[in-house]
Design an enzyme around this catalytic site. Sequence first.
Site, PDB file in Angstrom:
ATOM      1  N   TYR A 152      -5.129   0.256  -0.097  1.00 33.27           N
ATOM      2  CA  TYR A 152      -4.097   0.553  -1.090  1.00 33.27           C
ATOM      3  C   TYR A 152      -3.296   1.747  -0.582  1.00 33.27           C
ATOM      4  O   TYR A 152      -3.787   2.880  -0.574  1.00 33.27           O
ATOM      5  CB  TYR A 152      -4.772   0.869  -2.427  1.00 33.27           C
ATOM      6  CG  TYR A 152      -3.876   1.026  -3.630  1.00 33.27           C
ATOM      7  CD1 TYR A 152      -2.503   0.831  -3.573  1.00 33.27           C
ATOM      8  CD2 TYR A 152      -4.430   1.368  -4.866  1.00 33.27           C
ATOM      9  CE1 TYR A 152      -1.702   0.970  -4.711  1.00 33.27           C
ATOM     10  CE2 TYR A 152      -3.651   1.514  -5.996  1.00 33.27           C
ATOM     11  CZ  TYR A 152      -2.289   1.319  -5.915  1.00 33.27           C
ATOM     12  OH  TYR A 152      -1.514   1.474  -7.030  1.00 33.27           O
ATOM     13  N   LYS A 181      -2.136  -3.431   0.292  1.00 31.58           N
ATOM     14  CA  LYS A 181      -1.080  -3.398  -0.714  1.00 31.58           C
ATOM     15  C   LYS A 181      -0.181  -2.212  -0.385  1.00 31.58           C
ATOM     16  O   LYS A 181      -0.625  -1.058  -0.380  1.00 31.58           O
ATOM     17  CB  LYS A 181      -1.661  -3.237  -2.118  1.00 31.58           C
ATOM     18  CG  LYS A 181      -0.598  -3.061  -3.193  1.00 31.58           C
ATOM     19  CD  LYS A 181      -1.183  -2.579  -4.505  1.00 31.58           C
ATOM     20  CE  LYS A 181      -0.060  -2.311  -5.517  1.00 31.58           C
ATOM     21  NZ  LYS A 181      -0.566  -1.701  -6.769  1.00 31.58           N
TER      22      LYS A 181
END
Length: 326
Positions: A152, A181
């Site tokens: 992330y 992400k």
Amino acid sequence: MTSTVAKKSTIIPPGIYCPVISLYKPTPRQEIDYDASYKFFSYLIRSGVDGLVLAGTTAEAVLLSAEERKELVKIARKAAVDLGRPDFPVVAGISGQSTNESIRLAEDALSAGASFGLLLPPSYWAKAVTKDAMLGFYRDVADATTLPIVIYSFPAMCNGIDMNSDTLSELAQHPNIVGVKLTCGNAGKVTRLTQEYTHEQFAVYAGSSDWLIPCLAGGGGGCVTGIANVFPKCVAKLYSSWNQGKTKEAKELQGLVAQAEKACKEGIAATKFATAHFAGPMAGITDLKAFWPRKPYAPCGEEKSAWVVKVMQHLVEVEQSFPDAV
């Protein structure tokens, strides 16, 4: 593709992932409302998103206890099973400031039924997070659990700590690190990583839907987007239209979604108000206080709420024109 690393044994499916907001009871302690959460998880799955993300930024993860995180994963898995989707992807936030905490959160998520773990870099002492510390952190967590890890990247939430594409590429070679992400919004990372890796080797996702088409055009696998809480069918339709070669339709919808997503950029309170106003009634959740942020953070004021409705209203009829997926 230039990398020769093996395909991951567990591949995160491409598509639209909703980082689900947390819903609370209207009590002084604002306990999690698990009944409302079940309704909302079910609504999102029926609406056509490809996966749920729990205990991420939009879920106010830092305000949730470890037990609340675990229970929410169980509820999401139950909602998917009850809708006949037992293998539906559930991604659990496992971000901790220490390696030990992140491993413990990964173990909790796995035992509760999570499919993948979403992991921010450590950031409390930003100057101490060297490249070697970063690589060691992710590798140690990935080694210690069978839960597949999704990196992330969100510098704004991590004291400015960013991971460039070379660092991400090094981590992509770990057999249990399956994707990233990119909430950093860096489209260049997408094209550099997808030039090296196939989706099956290392999946790359945009961190919002206002640049979904650029991400997909660059070889990315989809996005994780807060606006999917509000208009899940619109984002799912945007993704499917592009993949079906309906370029004109996708571009038109991309513009409409991007205009509405301005509201989500204003923060958690705005996103939660938008969800309450537009999606709450559709999901059978009508108590506006269920959508308030957890204290000490405050809900949207009247002026901001009116602006949110104004910039998102154009998607209401579009959303209603699409059928349920389940």
